[in-house]
Design a protein around this motif. Sequence first.
Motif, PDB file in Angstrom:
ATOM      1  N   GLN A  86     -19.591 -24.032  -1.073  1.00  0.00           N
ATOM      2  CA  GLN A  86     -18.787 -22.844  -2.021  1.00  0.00           C
ATOM      3  C   GLN A  86     -17.843 -21.923  -1.362  1.00  0.00           C
ATOM      4  OE1 GLN A  86     -22.127 -21.468  -4.036  1.00  0.00           O
ATOM      5  NE2 GLN A  86     -22.424 -23.188  -5.411  1.00  0.00           N
ATOM      6  N   GLN A  89     -14.809 -23.445  -0.269  1.00  0.00           N
ATOM      7  CA  GLN A  89     -14.117 -23.910  -1.730  1.00  0.00           C
ATOM      8  C   GLN A  89     -13.275 -22.485  -2.017  1.00  0.00           C
ATOM      9  OE1 GLN A  89     -16.072 -24.078  -5.368  1.00  0.00           O
ATOM     10  NE2 GLN A  89     -14.600 -25.855  -6.155  1.00  0.00           N
ATOM     11  N   THR A 154      -7.360 -27.612  -2.180  1.00  0.00           N
ATOM     12  CA  THR A 154      -8.454 -27.392  -3.092  1.00  0.00           C
ATOM     13  C   THR A 154      -9.119 -28.526  -3.435  1.00  0.00           C
ATOM     14  OG1 THR A 154      -6.898 -25.678  -4.131  1.00  0.00           O
ATOM     15  CG2 THR A 154      -8.646 -26.578  -5.327  1.00  0.00           C
ATOM     16  N   THR A 155      -8.472 -29.753  -3.546  1.00  0.00           N
ATOM     17  CA  THR A 155      -9.044 -31.035  -3.939  1.00  0.00           C
ATOM     18  C   THR A 155     -10.030 -31.294  -2.562  1.00  0.00           C
ATOM     19  OG1 THR A 155      -7.187 -31.773  -5.124  1.00  0.00           O
ATOM     20  CG2 THR A 155      -8.739 -33.539  -4.245  1.00  0.00           C
ATOM     21  N   ASN A 158     -13.347 -29.046  -2.971  1.00  0.00           N
ATOM     22  CA  ASN A 158     -14.057 -29.691  -4.201  1.00  0.00           C
ATOM     23  C   ASN A 158     -14.790 -30.984  -3.999  1.00  0.00           C
ATOM     24  OD1 ASN A 158     -12.988 -27.681  -5.949  1.00  0.00           O
ATOM     25  ND2 ASN A 158     -11.649 -28.589  -6.697  1.00  0.00           N
ATOM     26  N   LEU A 161     -17.988 -29.791  -1.857  1.00  0.00           N
ATOM     27  CA  LEU A 161     -18.788 -29.391  -2.463  1.00  0.00           C
ATOM     28  C   LEU A 161     -19.478 -30.534  -3.268  1.00  0.00           C
ATOM     29  CD1 LEU A 161     -20.313 -26.928  -3.933  1.00  0.00           C
ATOM     30  CD2 LEU A 161     -18.619 -26.946  -5.460  1.00  0.00           C
ATOM     31  N   ILE A 162     -18.819 -31.445  -3.707  1.00  0.00           N
ATOM     32  CA  ILE A 162     -19.435 -32.794  -4.316  1.00  0.00           C
ATOM     33  C   ILE A 162     -20.031 -33.472  -3.281  1.00  0.00           C
ATOM     34  CG2 ILE A 162     -18.873 -35.016  -5.525  1.00  0.00           C
ATOM     35  CD1 ILE A 162     -16.391 -33.852  -6.797  1.00  0.00           C
ATOM     36  N   ARG A 291     -13.824 -37.385  -0.707  1.00  0.00           N
ATOM     37  CA  ARG A 291     -13.285 -36.666   0.616  1.00  0.00           C
ATOM     38  C   ARG A 291     -12.275 -37.336   1.401  1.00  0.00           C
ATOM     39  NH1 ARG A 291     -17.458 -37.947   4.839  1.00  0.00           N
ATOM     40  NH2 ARG A 291     -16.313 -39.842   4.815  1.00  0.00           N
ATOM     41  N   PRO A 464     -20.205 -32.997 -10.605  1.00  0.00           N
ATOM     42  CA  PRO A 464     -18.815 -33.098 -10.908  1.00  0.00           C
ATOM     43  C   PRO A 464     -18.080 -34.395 -10.610  1.00  0.00           C
ATOM     44  CG  PRO A 464     -18.964 -31.706  -9.298  1.00  0.00           C
ATOM     45  CD  PRO A 464     -20.359 -32.134  -9.582  1.00  0.00           C
ATOM     46  N   ALA A 466     -15.479 -37.038  -9.148  1.00  0.00           N
ATOM     47  CA  ALA A 466     -14.617 -36.956  -8.246  1.00  0.00           C
ATOM     48  C   ALA A 466     -13.186 -37.232  -8.856  1.00  0.00           C
ATOM     49  CB  ALA A 466     -14.698 -37.760  -6.951  1.00  0.00           C
ATOM     50  N   ASN A 467     -11.974 -36.630  -8.247  1.00  0.00           N
ATOM     51  CA  ASN A 467     -10.838 -37.215  -8.996  1.00  0.00           C
ATOM     52  C   ASN A 467     -10.230 -38.041  -8.345  1.00  0.00           C
ATOM     53  OD1 ASN A 467      -8.206 -37.070 -10.084  1.00  0.00           O
ATOM     54  ND2 ASN A 467      -7.735 -35.078  -9.230  1.00  0.00           N
TER      55      ASN A 467
END
Length: 469
Positions: A86, A89, A154-155, A158, A161-162, A291, A464, A466-467
């Motif tokens: 975090q 992030q 940012t990605t 995140n 964190l995932i 990642r 969450p 992942a994108n």
Amino acid sequence: MHFTSQPFALRALVAALALLFTTSVPALAGTPQPGSGPAKPSAQAPQSAIAQDMLPQLSALPRPTLPPFAQLDRLLADTPLLHVAQAMQQAALQNGQVLRSGTQEFTGQAQVQQRRIDAPPDNGNYAEWQLLLNRQIRLPSQAQADNRLADALTTSANAGLIGARQQLLTDVLAAWFAAQRAQAEAALAQQNLGLMQGQVQALQRRKALGDASMLELEQMQAEEARAQSALLLAQGLASSSRAALEARYPALAGDTTLSGQAGSTAQLALPDQPADALRALVEQNSATLARDRAALQQAQAKAGQATAARTPQPTVGAYVGSDRGGRERIIGLQFAMPFGGPARVSTERAALAEVEAAQWRLRDAQALALAEFQRLWATSQSQAAGAKAMDRAAQVQTQASARMLRAYQLGEAGISDWLLARRSALDAVRQALQSRFDAAQSAALLKLQAGLLFDASSSAAVMPAANPD
């Protein structure tokens, strides 16, 4: 012939047999002994009841469950690795803001000097000064490249964190199921010892009545000692597994019985989706792929920066000055622009090479993720089928042990034969218990990778997505 005319030994034997059939004792109390003749089983004691009395029942043993969601939320909130992710992030957000704002700043300069003129008519000493304000200009293409890099940072944060959450939950589930399995095996050993102690007491009563031999009693006592040893080992393993779980994850120490989340047994079954749909979910929720996708996005953004940087950024400014003690006023503009050299071209080529490397790493990660999914999917299916097969095997072994007990009661087999059959049935129950936990753990890991394990009732435990972009 009148009953009172029988020898005293025969009268004692008949009285002992009558006492045995009228006294409520475990099933083994009706076992015949050499010289006493075969004993017929009672009609009120069917074979299934005998088997239930002789062996621990798999249905009465603890079943695997998920850790309580509230405790998982506290665990995720207190874990140092999650705090690290975090914090990273937040750092990425601030670094992204730096890129979006740009590092181009105004620069002010001041210059003061004394001018001396010796030749007339302007001879004398003059105070002079000059003020300069300039700023480097970021081109629109460079601003766009910086914005893309900020998004990539940012990605990436995140994705970190995932990954930290997913790894933590994977480790928690492994430790949780290990502790639950050890506790269930200890419960099995406890039930088995209780049954053996009851049979030893029954056999001691029979021996006191002269209806059992010392050899049978010693064999039963040896079996009791074996059950006692198995219980001590199982309790030691359960204590060590629980201590390791609570030491590593103190938030789980509140569940003293390791009973887990109520109603979560059904969540540990295999998912209903077909393999292709599950594979798509795993690829979408994979922390490793997230990642590597973020790394590729970051490399592409840096390459865009290098491409945009081939056009140098100009510097513009304005200045005012005073010469000859204020007799002359100066106002002007300043423009400066470096000439791009071969270093900028090499930087761009290096960034493009890093993009290619990131693309190959992503392809390799996708292949590994597919292989891991196939392995986990096959393992989950085989262990689920194996658990069902072991349940059936335990039932068959229990029935075989019950038949051997019946044969022993009828004088058709010895106590050693029945104890051996019972030992085999107990091993089958233990293996079925272990298979149950193995299948639950595999199904839980598969659902965790696919993002299906936790629902909206556990806010911190929900992974969450992942994108994929």
